[in-house]
Scaffold this motif. Sequence first.
Motif, mmCIF file in Angstrom:
data_model
loop_
_atom_site.group_PDB
_atom_site.id
_atom_site.type_symbol
_atom_site.label_atom_id
_atom_site.label_comp_id
_atom_site.label_asym_id
_atom_site.label_seq_id
_atom_site.Cartn_x
_atom_site.Cartn_y
_atom_site.Cartn_z
ATOM 1 N N ALA A 1 0.827 -1.210 0.000
ATOM 2 C CA ALA A 1 0.000 0.000 0.000
ATOM 3 C C ALA A 1 0.863 1.262 0.000
ATOM 4 O O ALA A 1 0.379 2.351 -0.294
ATOM 5 N N VAL A 2 2.168 1.116 0.315
ATOM 6 C CA VAL A 2 3.082 2.257 0.355
ATOM 7 C C VAL A 2 3.760 2.423 -0.998
ATOM 8 O O VAL A 2 4.330 1.479 -1.537
ATOM 9 N N LYS A 3 3.669 3.631 -1.520
ATOM 10 C CA LYS A 3 4.351 3.983 -2.771
ATOM 11 C C LYS A 3 5.211 5.210 -2.506
ATOM 12 O O LYS A 3 4.779 6.161 -1.864
ATOM 13 N N TRP A 4 6.436 5.180 -2.996
ATOM 14 C CA TRP A 4 7.348 6.320 -2.879
ATOM 15 C C TRP A 4 7.239 7.113 -4.175
ATOM 16 O O TRP A 4 7.535 6.593 -5.249
ATOM 17 N N GLU A 5 6.795 8.370 -4.038
ATOM 18 C CA GLU A 5 6.527 9.171 -5.224
ATOM 19 C C GLU A 5 7.126 10.564 -5.084
ATOM 20 O O GLU A 5 7.195 11.109 -3.978
#
Length: 117
Positions: free
Chosen positions: A73-77
């Motif tokens: 669920a974690v995205k680095w953007e």
Amino acid sequence: MSDFPLIAYKVLTAPQMAQLETNGVFKGAPIDLADGYIHLSTEAQLTETVDKHFAGQTDLHVVAVDLAVLGDAVKWEPSRGGQLFPHIYADLPLNAAVAYGPLGRGTDGRVKLPAAS
């Protein structure tokens, strides 16, 4: 996620913190709901986030979030100045919070991290 921190931070208002504690889940602040994800900051980004997005507000709280609990669920953007920020594409469950408490600042002006209990 090995190149990224395992802990990130969410700043909440007092009513939002109460929602997390009472309901066991935080669905997002108005900006989170509008953007479709919950905004978090790394330790290095936290003070700038508070200064930029919460200036003049009082009774704020900081939640330390274990990103491993949230998995995919974690995205680095990219965001501010191209920096990568952790975003949660799900609700924030209380069991992902490893520590939380009122927002305070050190003598250097930096936001103090909440202590694990």
